[in-house]
Each structure stands twice: as C-alpha cells, then as structure tokens.
Scaffold this active site. Structure first.
Site, short mmCIF file in Angstrom:
data_model
loop_
_atom_site.label_atom_id
_atom_site.label_comp_id
_atom_site.label_asym_id
_atom_site.label_seq_id
_atom_site.Cartn_x
_atom_site.Cartn_y
_atom_site.Cartn_z
N HIS A 135 0.85 -1.20 0.00
CA HIS A 135 0.00 0.00 0.00
C HIS A 135 0.88 1.24 0.00
CE1 HIS A 135 -3.24 -2.75 1.28
NE2 HIS A 135 -4.06 -1.83 0.79
N LYS A 139 -0.51 4.89 4.52
CA LYS A 139 -1.48 4.01 5.18
C LYS A 139 -1.10 3.82 6.65
CE LYS A 139 -3.89 -0.41 4.77
NZ LYS A 139 -5.22 0.12 5.10
N1 LIG Z 1 -12.93 -0.87 3.22
C1 LIG Z 1 -12.39 -0.42 2.09
O1 LIG Z 1 -12.78 -0.81 0.97
C2 LIG Z 1 -11.33 0.63 2.17
C3 LIG Z 1 -10.77 1.19 1.01
C4 LIG Z 1 -9.86 2.24 1.14
C5 LIG Z 1 -9.48 2.68 2.41
N2 LIG Z 1 -10.01 2.08 3.51
C6 LIG Z 1 -9.73 2.55 4.86
O2 LIG Z 1 -10.45 3.77 5.03
C7 LIG Z 1 -9.73 4.61 5.92
C8 LIG Z 1 -9.49 5.95 5.24
O3 LIG Z 1 -8.61 5.76 4.16
P1 LIG Z 1 -8.10 6.99 3.27
O4 LIG Z 1 -7.07 6.42 2.36
O5 LIG Z 1 -9.27 7.71 2.70
O6 LIG Z 1 -7.41 7.88 4.41
P2 LIG Z 1 -7.07 9.44 4.42
O7 LIG Z 1 -6.86 9.96 3.05
O8 LIG Z 1 -5.98 9.60 5.42
O9 LIG Z 1 -8.41 10.10 4.99
C9 LIG Z 1 -8.83 9.99 6.31
C10 LIG Z 1 -9.76 11.14 6.60
O10 LIG Z 1 -10.39 10.94 7.85
C11 LIG Z 1 -10.71 12.20 8.36
N3 LIG Z 1 -11.01 12.12 9.79
C12 LIG Z 1 -10.21 11.77 10.82
N4 LIG Z 1 -10.90 11.80 11.99
C13 LIG Z 1 -12.18 12.15 11.67
C14 LIG Z 1 -13.37 12.35 12.42
N5 LIG Z 1 -13.39 12.20 13.76
N6 LIG Z 1 -14.50 12.72 11.75
C15 LIG Z 1 -14.50 12.90 10.43
N7 LIG Z 1 -13.41 12.73 9.66
C16 LIG Z 1 -12.25 12.36 10.28
C17 LIG Z 1 -9.47 13.04 8.04
O11 LIG Z 1 -9.84 14.39 8.00
P3 LIG Z 1 -8.81 15.61 7.86
O12 LIG Z 1 -8.31 15.55 6.45
O13 LIG Z 1 -9.73 16.75 8.11
O14 LIG Z 1 -7.77 15.38 8.91
C18 LIG Z 1 -9.08 12.49 6.66
O15 LIG Z 1 -9.60 13.30 5.63
C19 LIG Z 1 -8.46 3.82 6.31
O16 LIG Z 1 -8.71 3.11 7.50
C20 LIG Z 1 -8.29 2.85 5.16
O17 LIG Z 1 -7.59 1.68 5.53
C21 LIG Z 1 -10.93 1.07 3.40
#
Ligand SMILES: NC(=O)c1ccc[n+]([C@@H]2O[C@H](COP(=O)([O-])OP(=O)(O)OC[C@H]3O[C@@H](n4cnc5c(N)ncnc54)[C@H](OP(=O)(O)O)[C@@H]3O)[C@@H](O)[C@H]2O)c1
Length: 229
Positions: A135, A139
C-alpha cells in the site's frame, strides 16, 4: 438518500463523488468538524439515512458508538478496529440498528476472496503459503484489513496461519498476493487495485442496501445480493 460521509480524505472524497453521481444528497464532516465524534448527535443525524465512515483507526470507534447511540445505520470502510468486532456487534444488536463493514468494498477483492478460499486447500497438500500486501506510504495500519481477512479465510479452510508481509511504498492503491509454493510448482494469486473507485462504488452500493435494514453485516457475505450495477 440523504447520506452523511465522515472523512474527506483519499477514499472519502471519491465516495462523495460516486454517491452524488448515483443521485444521493451527501453531507460531509472532516476531522476538525467532528473531534471525538462530537458532531454525531441525534439532532444532527435526524434526517440522515446512512452514515458512511472512511476516517482513521483512531477515530472510527467513537464514530461507530455515537451512531449506535443515535440509532443510525452505518457503513464502515475504515479498517484497523477489528479487535473490537464482537463488542460492536453486541452493541448494534442490542440497539436494533444496522451496521455493515468491510475490510474491502471492491467487488473484485471479494471475488478474489472466493478464489483464495478455493486455493486454501493447498497447505493440506504440502504447499507453503505466504501473503504479501503493498500500500501507499501514508497508510496508517499494517497489515491491511484485506490481508487479515485473506489470512482468516485460509485459516478457516485448512487451520494454517499464513505469515503476512506488508510493504508501504509510494502511492500504491492496494495490492494483495497469496502465494502457495510446493516442491513441484507455485500458485500466484494477485489482486491489484488500479484506483480507489472500486472501494467507493462498493461502499455507496452497500449504503443503498443497508437503508432500513437492522443487523450486523460483513460486505463479503452480502455483496452477491446487491442489485445489478
Ligand atoms: N474498506 C475499504 O474498501 C477501504 C478502502 C480504502 C481505504 N479504507 C480505509 O479507510 C480509511 C481511510 O482511508 P483513506 O485512504 O481515505 O485515508 P485518508 O486519506 O488519510 O483520509 C482519512 C480522513 O479521515 C478524516 N477524519 C479523521 N478523523 C475524523 C473524524 N473524527 N471525523 C470525520 N473525519 C475524520 C481526516 O480528516 P482531515 O483531512 O480533516 O484530517 C481524513 O480526511 C483507512 O482506514 C483505510 O484503511 C478502506
């Protein structure tokens, strides 16, 4: 539907795009607007049909608990909290709400899980297995939720716990490999995501499926019953 999306990061922003393309109204809250799930009150959620979470392993449990308290259905894409699954399942069942989670919302990965399940007989026939996952460098959790699920699938079939090796490099969206090696041949199974769109489409279709339903669901058990795309 009227959806509330938590997280406007890499995946959340695509979920918003896909949900709007599919005709849904989408409100979004980022980290600053929702510290410790403080924005997720019954009043704020009153007109929301489903909350979708793509945040961080650190904040997801607060968000889940707040949605359960407010009796709101929720799709959880965030990974890294599965040690708490039994407790959250109990809370959801007691509250009579709906929660659907997935380590991976891509239909391709869920097909890959089925292929892995078939191949998981191999260790019982002298093969040594390994799981590799790659990844992007940002991550936060390792091993990935998808790799843990792959490991669980193999364990369920043959009782063997395969080693998972994680790589964090560049901007890799998500690659998972199951390699089964014997003295006479090697089987390579690989899923390589080209973009995050597969996750986003799966999560929005999951929210459409969950609207009005009660219970605790894993996407891998329900994706076959989604209406055609
Ligand atoms: N299940 C699936 O198919 C799948 C696919 C992809 C990713 N994921 C998972 O999804 C998660 C996010 O991935 P990503 O790549 O999108 O991460 P990312 O780009 O780091 O985004 C995470 C976001 O969460 C926000 N955040 C943190 N605390 C919050 C809260 N209390 N309330 C609302 N928003 C909050 C952050 O906001 P700020 O920008 O304002 O700090 C950031 O924009 C990870 O755990 C990843 O492993 C799962």
């Amino acid at each position: 539907m009227h959806l509330l999306l938590l997280g406007r990061g890499k995946t959340g922003s695509l979920v918003k795009e896909v949900a709007q393309e599919r005709g849904h109204r989408v409100d979004v809250l980022g980290a600053k607007e929702n510290p410790h799930a403080s924005a997720l009150t019954s009043d704020r959620l009153a007109h929301i049909e489903v909350v979708i979470d793509f945040t961080t392993p650190h904040s997801v449990l607060d968000n889940i608990e707040a949605c359960i308290r407010a009796h709101k259905n929720m799709v959880v894409g965030t990974t890294g909290w599965y040690g708490e699954l039994p407790r959250i399942r109990q809370m959801v069942e007691q509250a009579g709400t709906g929660l659907l989670y997935a380590a991976n919302f891509s239909i391709g990965v869920n097909l890959f899980f089925d292929i892995a399940r078939a191949a998981a007989a191999a260790p019982g026939h002298g093969y040594l297995g390994q799981i590799f996952e790659r990844h992007h460098a940002h991550k936060k959790d390792a091993p990935s939720g998808t790799a843990v699920q792959l490991q669980r699938i193999v364990r369920e079939v043959c009782g063997t716990d395969l080693e998972v090796t994680s790589f964090r490099e560049g901007e890799v969206v998500g690659m998972h490999e199951l390699v089964l090696d014997s003295p006479v041949d090697t089987i390579y199974l690989c899923h390589d995501a080209k973009s995050r769109r597969g996750f986003a489409e799966g999560a929005v279709r999951a929210a459409e499926w969950l609207a009005g339903r009660k219970g605790f669901f894993d996407f891998k058990d329900i994706w076959r019953s989604l209406p055609a795309k």
